[in-house]
Write a protein that holds these residues in place. Structure first.
Motif, PDB file in Angstrom:
ATOM      1  N   TYR A   1       0.850  -1.220  -0.034  1.00  0.00           N
ATOM      2  CA  TYR A   1      -0.024   0.003  -0.027  1.00  0.00           C
ATOM      3  C   TYR A   1       0.925   1.218   0.066  1.00  0.00           C
ATOM      4  O   TYR A   1       0.814   2.147  -0.735  1.00  0.00           O
ATOM      5  N   GLU A   2       1.815   1.354   0.929  1.00  0.00           N
ATOM      6  CA  GLU A   2       2.583   2.598   0.994  1.00  0.00           C
ATOM      7  C   GLU A   2       3.336   2.825  -0.103  1.00  0.00           C
ATOM      8  O   GLU A   2       3.517   3.878  -0.735  1.00  0.00           O
TER       9      GLU A   2
ATOM     10  N   GLN B   1      -9.146   0.809  -2.943  1.00  0.00           N
ATOM     11  CA  GLN B   1      -9.737   1.917  -2.109  1.00  0.00           C
ATOM     12  C   GLN B   1      -8.820   3.074  -1.781  1.00  0.00           C
ATOM     13  O   GLN B   1      -8.953   4.270  -1.518  1.00  0.00           O
ATOM     14  N   GLY B   2      -7.455   2.478  -1.285  1.00  0.00           N
ATOM     15  CA  GLY B   2      -6.675   3.707  -0.918  1.00  0.00           C
ATOM     16  C   GLY B   2      -6.055   4.475  -1.925  1.00  0.00           C
ATOM     17  O   GLY B   2      -6.104   5.677  -1.931  1.00  0.00           O
TER      18      GLY B   2
ATOM     19  N   LYS C   1      -9.029   7.029  -2.740  1.00  0.00           N
ATOM     20  CA  LYS C   1      -8.972   8.021  -1.535  1.00  0.00           C
ATOM     21  C   LYS C   1      -7.899   9.127  -1.609  1.00  0.00           C
ATOM     22  O   LYS C   1      -7.874  10.167  -1.312  1.00  0.00           O
ATOM     23  N   TYR C   2      -6.806   8.699  -2.292  1.00  0.00           N
ATOM     24  CA  TYR C   2      -5.658   9.403  -2.420  1.00  0.00           C
ATOM     25  C   TYR C   2      -6.071  10.520  -3.683  1.00  0.00           C
ATOM     26  O   TYR C   2      -5.780  11.489  -3.626  1.00  0.00           O
TER      27      TYR C   2
ATOM     28  N   SER D   1      -8.216  -3.372  -1.361  1.00  0.00           N
ATOM     29  CA  SER D   1      -7.952  -2.612  -0.413  1.00  0.00           C
ATOM     30  C   SER D   1      -7.111  -1.509  -0.876  1.00  0.00           C
ATOM     31  O   SER D   1      -7.093  -0.389  -0.775  1.00  0.00           O
ATOM     32  N   LEU D   2      -5.821  -2.196  -2.041  1.00  0.00           N
ATOM     33  CA  LEU D   2      -5.263  -1.190  -2.847  1.00  0.00           C
ATOM     34  C   LEU D   2      -6.109  -0.152  -3.600  1.00  0.00           C
ATOM     35  O   LEU D   2      -5.898   1.000  -3.703  1.00  0.00           O
TER      36      LEU D   2
ATOM     37  N   HIS E   1      -4.349  -1.426 -10.578  1.00  0.00           N
ATOM     38  CA  HIS E   1      -4.115  -1.523  -9.477  1.00  0.00           C
ATOM     39  C   HIS E   1      -4.635  -3.054  -9.113  1.00  0.00           C
ATOM     40  O   HIS E   1      -4.361  -3.535  -8.114  1.00  0.00           O
TER      41      HIS E   1
ATOM     42  N   LEU F   1       1.278   3.963  -3.127  1.00  0.00           N
ATOM     43  CA  LEU F   1       0.780   5.494  -3.042  1.00  0.00           C
ATOM     44  C   LEU F   1       2.044   6.496  -3.318  1.00  0.00           C
ATOM     45  O   LEU F   1       1.914   7.489  -4.075  1.00  0.00           O
TER      46      LEU F   1
END
Length: 789
Positions: free
Chosen positions: A721-722, A756-757, A760-761, A753-754, A747, A725
């Protein structure tokens, strides 16, 4: 060198002074040199001796003295080597200690010289020491200070000693079985001992036949026999052979070491003498420190002046200190005063201080004191009545004086205690005057004590003669021991009589009979001497200030020269550093350019835009090294261009122009670069004018097109995830700089989960205009199309 008469040296207690200095010596050679020490009689000898003491005193003050251990006199050992003899281990150890000390002391003086410690004479002495490094190393390796021959002396000796240890352990293990086993009942004590170099056991006499073995000794009572069991006979024999071999190897090593140092006996002896000489200088300095003594000046005008001097054998805290002068205006001093008033101790003080100064010792007097040079000092002091020679006190004094008169010269100092005493007062006074006239005619210096009033008159009438006295306190009826030069001693009879109750009328009558002229003359002479004393003190202070001023001037000149030298070195160093920086910068620039060329040759297909930007940033950094940013001149220049919101700036790292929005911290600004807003450190910003901005557009801007190598899609599948981003953030910046209107982020579907992240970004990103999932045939919700502003 002329040698002063031993009798006067003894009378003045010169040898007691040497005995006090002896306690500070640590070497046999230093003690021998002190024993031979006598006052010097030439200027060169005295100057050299005093300079050495001054050097040693400076070393004592700065470094706690010259590092000298206790050293034995090796001269007898060296003489034996000269005739081909071999030395014992202890004798070789003593020679080795001299050699090691030689090296250590020489190294000590080299370090002193490196520290710029100024010495007048002792450097020359120390550098006369001749080191023998190879010989010293071999002796140090082979012999310890106590004379023990080390295992490293030879490989054979080391092997033999290991064998001996092994054999001894075997013997002890075998005998231990006797002390702890069934045989223990035969022993008087359960222990192992040695008799005639053999290991034995103490066996009760009644079990002699039961125990067996060889008897080597028995106790005094005969109840215990010391028996060697037959089980260890062979081991004991082996041990004896090994020990004999060890002794022979030690003898061989000692012979070898003796032959090694035999060619250098003269150098070692000279080193030992020099170490003794340094030891004596050390001792003189330490004695001076404890005594509170000072360095005397040696005059060329044959005069002496002791400032606040005291007898060195008295406690300096209790002794009365006096100013004493002789030689300029008067060569003869007559001291009068009551008994036990201090006349004799004053006489001894003058003679002993002069002897100390001429021996190279500091003197018990304040700084600024002066000594002169006497070829001989004669002293007739004390009651020397001799029963054996049937001589009275008077006869004994006359015998000394007769000897003096045959030897005195203009370079002599003669000390008379109670001159002419011991006989009829009238004849004694006449004889004293005649003797003083004879001594004065020969040009000698004289200090004499007397009770005769006729000599007071003599002090007024004779040229180069002055009266003096020791002070008497009439209020306490006790002497003060103060020396009053120019004032003859008073009888104090009137004052004492008044205190004892004699009627005042009688005192007044007696006072009228005392010559007023005599009293006025006493006062006048005393006043003149006091003025002379004040002049001497003023001269000393003036000289002190002159020396201090000259030293200060010299120090300032040295400091100025050192400052100029340091400045030149710093400039040279700065130039060299600048040249190194330029060379390093050029090298880095060439490498960056080569890398860029290689990227271009590769077609740029795999080159990301952020790499190009970073490369450009590295090139820009080379134009302003960090050390220049801290330069005070540049800082003052920057202060003329303070940064403010809405200022046009150049972002040096990226080579891009921008506009300041607002301050984002103590040293950071938020900058609008095209469509990007970035947080930039103020050191990376350069304020530019409109014309400079246009120049930057032409020279420094980086134009990006769709063909710049940035892909229109970014694959994030399999990334954490980190990490994903971070890559999205960098990718969108590069895509904007490349001029893309939309890009695709792949993605995948997975757990969602990836996805959705990333959604959001994108919602919070200022560079994103809108976004949507890809069409079903382009990946559906496994990819997101992002429209950029």
């Amino acid at each position: 060198m002329e040698i002063m008469n031993e009798k006067s040296l003894t009378t003045l207690e010169y040898f007691k002074i040497k005995q006090q200095a002896k306690q500070y010596l640590v070497t046999d050679m230093g003690q021998k040199e002190l024993t031979k020490l006598r006052p010097f009689t030439t200027k060169a000898e005295i100057v050299l001796a005093l300079s050495e003491t001054k050097d040693a005193a400076d070393i004592l003050r700065l470094k706690d003295g010259i590092p000298l251990p206790k050293i034995t006199d090796v001269k007898p050992f060296l003489k034996r080597l000269d005739i081909g003899a071999s030395l014992s281990a202890k004798e070789l150890a003593a020679v080795g200690k001299v050699l090691r000390t030689t090296s250590e002391v020489r190294r000590f003086f080299v370090n002193l010289q490196d520290d710029d410690v100024a010495l007048d004479k002792l450097y020359e002495t120390a550098f006369d020491l001749e080191t023998l490094p190879q010989v010293t190393k071999r002796l140090t390796l082979s012999i310890e200070n106590d004379g023990h021959v080390t295992d490293d002396a030879s490989s054979l000796l080391k092997s033999l000693r290991r064998q001996i240890i092994t054999t001894e352990q075997s013997i002890r293990d075998t005998l231990a079985d006797f002390t702890r086993g069934k045989s223990a009942k035969y022993l008087s004590e359960a222990l192992v001992t040695i008799r005639q170099d053999r290991y034995v056991l103490p066996v009760k006499a009644e079990y002699r036949n039961s125990f067996g073995g060889q008897v080597y000794d028995q106790s005094t009572s005969g109840q215990t026999l010391f028996i060697e069991p037959k089980q260890i006979v062979a081991l004991n024999n082996r041990l004896s052979q090994q020990e004999a071999a060890q002794k022979e190897e030690v003898r061989r090593i000692l012979r070898e070491l003796s032959e090694l140092i035999a060619p250098y006996t003269s150098e070692i002896e000279a080193n030992a003498q020099l170490l003794g000489h340094l030891d004596l200088a050390n001792a003189k300095a330490a004695y001076a420190k404890d005594l509170g003594a000072s360095e005397p000046f040696l005059t060329d005008d044959d005069s002496l002046y002791f400032r606040q001097a005291w007898h060195p054998l008295l406690d300096p805290k209790k002794a009365v200190k006096n100013d004493i002068m002789l030689g300029k205006d008067f060569k003869t001093m007559l001291i009068t005063g009551p008994n036990t008033g201090g006349k004799t101790i004053t006489l001894k003080t003058i003679g002993l201080i002069q002897l100390m100064g001429q021996s190279g010792l500091f003197i018990p007097a304040n700084e600024g004191s002066r000594i002169c040079i006497f070829a001989e000092i004669f002293a007739d002091i004390g009651d020397e009545q001799s029963i054996e020679q049937n001589l009275s006190t008077f006869s004994s004094h006359m015998t000394n004086i007769v000897d003096f008169l045959d030897q005195i010269s203009p370079r002599s100092l003669v000390l008379f205690d109670e001159l002419g005493s011991g006989t009829d007062p009238q004849e004694g006074a006449a004889l004293a005057i005649a003797i003083l006239d004879d001594v004065a005619a020969k040009g000698s210096y004289v200090v004499a004590t007397t009770h005769y009033p006729e000599l007071k008159v003599y002090g007024y009438e004779r040229p180069e003669t002055v009266n003096a006295s020791v002070e008497f306190d009439s209020s306490t009826l006790k002497p003060t021991y103060k020396l009053l030069i120019g004032i003859p001693g008073r009888s104090n009879a009137l004052d004492i009589s008044r205190r004892l109750g004699l009627p005042q009328t009688i005192i007044d009558s007696a006072t009228q009979l005392v010559s007023k002229d005599s009293q006025d003359l006493n006062n006048m002479i005393g006043d003149l001497v006091q003025k002379r004393h004040d002049a001497e003190e003023e001269k000393i202070q003036t000289h002190k200030y002159l020396v201090e001023s000259e030293q200060l001037h010299s120090d300032l000149e040295k400091a100025y020269a050192a400052l100029n030298d340091q400045r030149d070195k710093l400039l040279e160093k700065a130039k060299q550093k600048a040249n190194d920086t330029v060379a390093e910068t050029t090298k880095k620039a060439d490498q960056i350019i080569a890398d860029l060329r290689q990227l271009r040759l590769n077609g740029g297909l795999n080159v990301k835009e952020d790499k190009l930007i970073n490369a450009k940033g590295q090139l820009n950094k080379l134009h302003q090294p960090e050390n220049l940013q801290k330069n005070k001149v540049l800082k003052r220049a920057k202060q003329k261009h303070d940064l403010h919101p809405n200022d046009d700036v150049l972002v040096k790292t990226y080579g891009q122009k921008g506009v300041l929005l607002h301050k984002a911290g103590n040293h950071d600004w938020e900058v609008q670069i095209g469509i990007l807003k970035m947080k930039i450190n103020e050191n990376d910003l350069e304020k530019i004018s409109v014309s400079e901005e246009n120049n930057q557009d032409n020279k420094a801007s980086v134009k990006r097109t769709a063909s710049s190598g940035i892909s229109t899609s970014l694959d994030l599948r399999g990334q954490r995830y980190e990490e994903a981003l971070t890559n999205v953030d960098r990718y969108l910046d590069s895509a904007q700089l490349a001029g893309y209107s939309s890009v695709t982020l792949i993605h995948g579907k997975g757990t969602g989960s990836l996805r959705q992240g990333i959604i959001k970004y994108l919602k919070n990103s200022r560079s994103v205009k809108s976004f949507e999932y890809a069409s079903p045939n382009a990946g559906g919700n496994g990819a997101t199309i992002v429209h950029l502003k």
